[in-house]
Scaffold this motif. Structure first.
Motif, PDB file in Angstrom:
ATOM      1  N   THR A  70       0.875  -1.173   0.000  1.00  0.00           N
ATOM      2  CA  THR A  70       0.000   0.000   0.000  1.00  0.00           C
ATOM      3  C   THR A  70       0.906   1.214   0.000  1.00  0.00           C
ATOM      4  OG1 THR A  70      -1.681  -1.180   1.277  1.00  0.00           O
ATOM      5  CG2 THR A  70      -1.836   1.226   1.234  1.00  0.00           C
ATOM      6  N   THR A  71       0.691   2.084  -0.941  1.00  0.00           N
ATOM      7  CA  THR A  71       1.553   3.255  -1.107  1.00  0.00           C
ATOM      8  C   THR A  71       0.716   4.439  -1.581  1.00  0.00           C
ATOM      9  OG1 THR A  71       3.612   4.017  -2.144  1.00  0.00           O
ATOM     10  CG2 THR A  71       2.156   2.674  -3.497  1.00  0.00           C
ATOM     11  N   THR A  72       1.312   5.611  -1.575  1.00  0.00           N
ATOM     12  CA  THR A  72       0.655   6.796  -2.121  1.00  0.00           C
ATOM     13  C   THR A  72       1.425   7.198  -3.372  1.00  0.00           C
ATOM     14  OG1 THR A  72      -0.005   7.510   0.083  1.00  0.00           O
ATOM     15  CG2 THR A  72      -0.049   9.167  -1.651  1.00  0.00           C
ATOM     16  N   VAL A  73       0.714   7.276  -4.486  1.00  0.00           N
ATOM     17  CA  VAL A  73       1.327   7.650  -5.752  1.00  0.00           C
ATOM     18  C   VAL A  73       0.625   8.897  -6.269  1.00  0.00           C
ATOM     19  CG1 VAL A  73       1.932   6.921  -8.092  1.00  0.00           C
ATOM     20  CG2 VAL A  73       1.847   5.227  -6.248  1.00  0.00           C
ATOM     21  N   ASN A  74       1.391   9.952  -6.430  1.00  0.00           N
ATOM     22  CA  ASN A  74       0.851  11.225  -6.916  1.00  0.00           C
ATOM     23  C   ASN A  74      -0.350  11.686  -6.098  1.00  0.00           C
ATOM     24  OD1 ASN A  74       2.792  11.199  -8.991  1.00  0.00           O
ATOM     25  ND2 ASN A  74       1.457   9.921 -10.241  1.00  0.00           N
ATOM     26  N   GLY A  75      -0.282  11.434  -4.792  1.00  0.00           N
ATOM     27  CA  GLY A  75      -1.327  11.881  -3.877  1.00  0.00           C
ATOM     28  C   GLY A  75      -2.476  10.914  -3.681  1.00  0.00           C
ATOM     29  N   ASP A  76      -2.508   9.820  -4.433  1.00  0.00           N
ATOM     30  CA  ASP A  76      -3.593   8.841  -4.325  1.00  0.00           C
ATOM     31  C   ASP A  76      -3.081   7.553  -3.699  1.00  0.00           C
ATOM     32  OD1 ASP A  76      -5.431  10.532  -5.649  1.00  0.00           O
ATOM     33  OD2 ASP A  76      -4.694   9.840  -7.601  1.00  0.00           O
ATOM     34  N   GLU A  77      -3.828   7.026  -2.713  1.00  0.00           N
ATOM     35  CA  GLU A  77      -3.439   5.754  -2.121  1.00  0.00           C
ATOM     36  C   GLU A  77      -3.709   4.639  -3.125  1.00  0.00           C
ATOM     37  OE1 GLU A  77      -5.010   3.063   1.434  1.00  0.00           O
ATOM     38  OE2 GLU A  77      -4.006   4.891   2.147  1.00  0.00           O
ATOM     39  N   MET A  78      -2.729   3.769  -3.271  1.00  0.00           N
ATOM     40  CA  MET A  78      -2.839   2.659  -4.217  1.00  0.00           C
ATOM     41  C   MET A  78      -2.327   1.381  -3.561  1.00  0.00           C
ATOM     42  SD  MET A  78      -1.692   4.281  -7.844  1.00  0.00           S
ATOM     43  CE  MET A  78      -2.623   5.617  -8.560  1.00  0.00           C
ATOM     44  N   GLU A  79      -2.830   0.266  -4.054  1.00  0.00           N
ATOM     45  CA  GLU A  79      -2.401  -1.039  -3.570  1.00  0.00           C
ATOM     46  C   GLU A  79      -2.078  -1.926  -4.759  1.00  0.00           C
ATOM     47  OE1 GLU A  79      -4.894  -2.877  -0.536  1.00  0.00           O
ATOM     48  OE2 GLU A  79      -5.960  -0.963  -0.335  1.00  0.00           O
ATOM     49  N   PHE A  80      -1.099  -2.799  -4.550  1.00  0.00           N
ATOM     50  CA  PHE A  80      -0.762  -3.770  -5.584  1.00  0.00           C
ATOM     51  C   PHE A  80      -0.070  -4.966  -4.955  1.00  0.00           C
ATOM     52  CE2 PHE A  80       2.716  -0.700  -5.439  1.00  0.00           C
ATOM     53  CZ  PHE A  80       3.854  -1.496  -5.396  1.00  0.00           C
ATOM     54  N   LEU A  81      -0.039  -6.058  -5.683  1.00  0.00           N
ATOM     55  CA  LEU A  81       0.710  -7.253  -5.291  1.00  0.00           C
ATOM     56  C   LEU A  81       1.924  -7.353  -6.184  1.00  0.00           C
ATOM     57  CD1 LEU A  81      -2.162  -9.879  -4.947  1.00  0.00           C
ATOM     58  CD2 LEU A  81      -0.887  -8.787  -3.093  1.00  0.00           C
ATOM     59  N   ARG A 102       4.683   0.365 -13.761  1.00  0.00           N
ATOM     60  CA  ARG A 102       4.254   0.160 -15.142  1.00  0.00           C
ATOM     61  C   ARG A 102       3.255  -0.993 -15.272  1.00  0.00           C
ATOM     62  NH1 ARG A 102       6.760   2.648 -19.134  1.00  0.00           N
ATOM     63  NH2 ARG A 102       6.398   0.920 -20.579  1.00  0.00           N
ATOM     64  N   ASP A 103       3.566  -2.135 -14.650  1.00  0.00           N
ATOM     65  CA  ASP A 103       2.777  -3.348 -14.879  1.00  0.00           C
ATOM     66  C   ASP A 103       1.591  -3.510 -13.927  1.00  0.00           C
ATOM     67  OD1 ASP A 103       4.675  -3.876 -16.829  1.00  0.00           O
ATOM     68  OD2 ASP A 103       5.801  -5.272 -15.563  1.00  0.00           O
ATOM     69  N   LYS A 104       1.717  -3.025 -12.713  1.00  0.00           N
ATOM     70  CA  LYS A 104       0.641  -3.202 -11.732  1.00  0.00           C
ATOM     71  C   LYS A 104      -0.274  -1.980 -11.650  1.00  0.00           C
ATOM     72  CE  LYS A 104       2.261  -7.202 -10.321  1.00  0.00           C
ATOM     73  NZ  LYS A 104       3.491  -7.436 -10.993  1.00  0.00           N
ATOM     74  N   LEU A 105       0.311  -0.782 -11.787  1.00  0.00           N
ATOM     75  CA  LEU A 105      -0.472   0.444 -11.609  1.00  0.00           C
ATOM     76  C   LEU A 105      -0.743   1.175 -12.924  1.00  0.00           C
ATOM     77  CD1 LEU A 105       1.227   1.764  -8.348  1.00  0.00           C
ATOM     78  CD2 LEU A 105      -0.853   0.377  -8.581  1.00  0.00           C
ATOM     79  N   ASN A 106      -0.262   0.620 -14.031  1.00  0.00           N
ATOM     80  CA  ASN A 106      -0.468   1.201 -15.366  1.00  0.00           C
ATOM     81  C   ASN A 106       0.029   2.640 -15.473  1.00  0.00           C
ATOM     82  OD1 ASN A 106      -1.645  -1.139 -16.579  1.00  0.00           O
ATOM     83  ND2 ASN A 106      -3.507  -0.690 -15.414  1.00  0.00           N
ATOM     84  N   LEU A 107       1.076   2.970 -14.741  1.00  0.00           N
ATOM     85  CA  LEU A 107       1.728   4.279 -14.827  1.00  0.00           C
ATOM     86  C   LEU A 107       2.979   4.080 -15.678  1.00  0.00           C
ATOM     87  CD1 LEU A 107       1.267   5.380 -11.112  1.00  0.00           C
ATOM     88  CD2 LEU A 107       0.002   6.195 -13.118  1.00  0.00           C
ATOM     89  N   GLU A 165       3.280  11.251 -14.215  1.00  0.00           N
ATOM     90  CA  GLU A 165       1.828  11.381 -14.341  1.00  0.00           C
ATOM     91  C   GLU A 165       1.242  12.366 -13.330  1.00  0.00           C
ATOM     92  OE1 GLU A 165       2.827   7.353 -16.093  1.00  0.00           O
ATOM     93  OE2 GLU A 165       3.434   8.443 -14.288  1.00  0.00           O
ATOM     94  N   GLY A 166       1.967  12.640 -12.263  1.00  0.00           N
ATOM     95  CA  GLY A 166       1.481  13.551 -11.231  1.00  0.00           C
ATOM     96  C   GLY A 166       1.990  14.972 -11.357  1.00  0.00           C
ATOM     97  N   ILE A 167       2.754  15.268 -12.385  1.00  0.00           N
ATOM     98  CA  ILE A 167       3.334  16.609 -12.509  1.00  0.00           C
ATOM     99  C   ILE A 167       2.299  17.631 -12.956  1.00  0.00           C
ATOM    100  CG2 ILE A 167       4.946  18.010 -13.847  1.00  0.00           C
ATOM    101  CD1 ILE A 167       7.020  15.920 -13.455  1.00  0.00           C
ATOM    102  N   ALA A 168       1.497  17.306 -13.939  1.00  0.00           N
ATOM    103  CA  ALA A 168       0.463  18.235 -14.408  1.00  0.00           C
ATOM    104  C   ALA A 168      -0.611  18.365 -13.340  1.00  0.00           C
ATOM    105  CB  ALA A 168      -0.147  17.734 -15.712  1.00  0.00           C
TER     106      ALA A 168
END
Length: 159
Positions: free
Chosen positions: A7-18, A30-35, A78-81
């Motif tokens: 569980t992490t925060t990416v560009n201000g949004d909490e996200m989860e992945f395995l 790239r593969d889990k969060l499609n960033l 992706e979080g710069i703009a």
């Protein structure tokens, strides 16, 4: 091998992945969060194409494990703009034609944003030093440096 829940925060949004315990943060993004903005240019931390911030510190995501993102804050291209509004750096890169193929551009933008947050009044030498870990194979660095210096000047005038 069992997957690890992150569980992490990416560009201000909490996200989860395995992820696999040996998977890089770059692959997780790239593969889990499609960033897919961060690119793998070398896989050894030499080119800077995969640059992201981890708790405000500039890192090569190919050298960080995905599991190390647990509880951390990650910043990507992706979080710069700001929504549909480009960041001033992005605008200046377009204005100065400071990009070509685009492989290195996300890493350079993340790196220079990090620089300007730490030092809003860098010298050209400081910008060049800060970008020493970002390789561009298509264009000279002059347009990139001019775009960063121009952005810094505009940001100082605006504040």
């Amino acid at each position: 091998m069992s997957k690890v829940h992150v569980t992490t925060t990416v560009n201000g949004d909490e996200m989860e992945f395995l992820c696999d315990p040996r998977e890089t943060l770059l692959d997780s993004l790239r593969d889990k969060l499609n960033l897919t903005g961060a690119k793998e240019g070398c896989g050894t931390g030499d080119c800077g194409a995969c640059s992201v911030t981890l708790n405000g510190r500039l890192v090569c995501s190919c050298l960080v494990l995905g599991v190390e993102a647990e509880g951390q804050e990650i910043g990507t291209i992706e979080g710069i703009a700001n929504g549909d509004e480009l960041h001033p750096l992005q605008k200046k890169f377009i204005e100065h034609a400071a990009l070509q193929c685009g492989v290195c551009t996300p890493g350079i933008l993340v790196a220079t944003k990090s620089l300007l947050e730490k030092n809003p009044n860098p010298t050209e030498t400081e910008v060049r030093y800060w970008l020493a870990g970002n390789l561009c194979r298509c264009t000279g660095y002059d347009k990139i440096i001019r775009a960063v210096m121009d952005t810094a000047a505009d940001m100082r005038e605006a504040s």
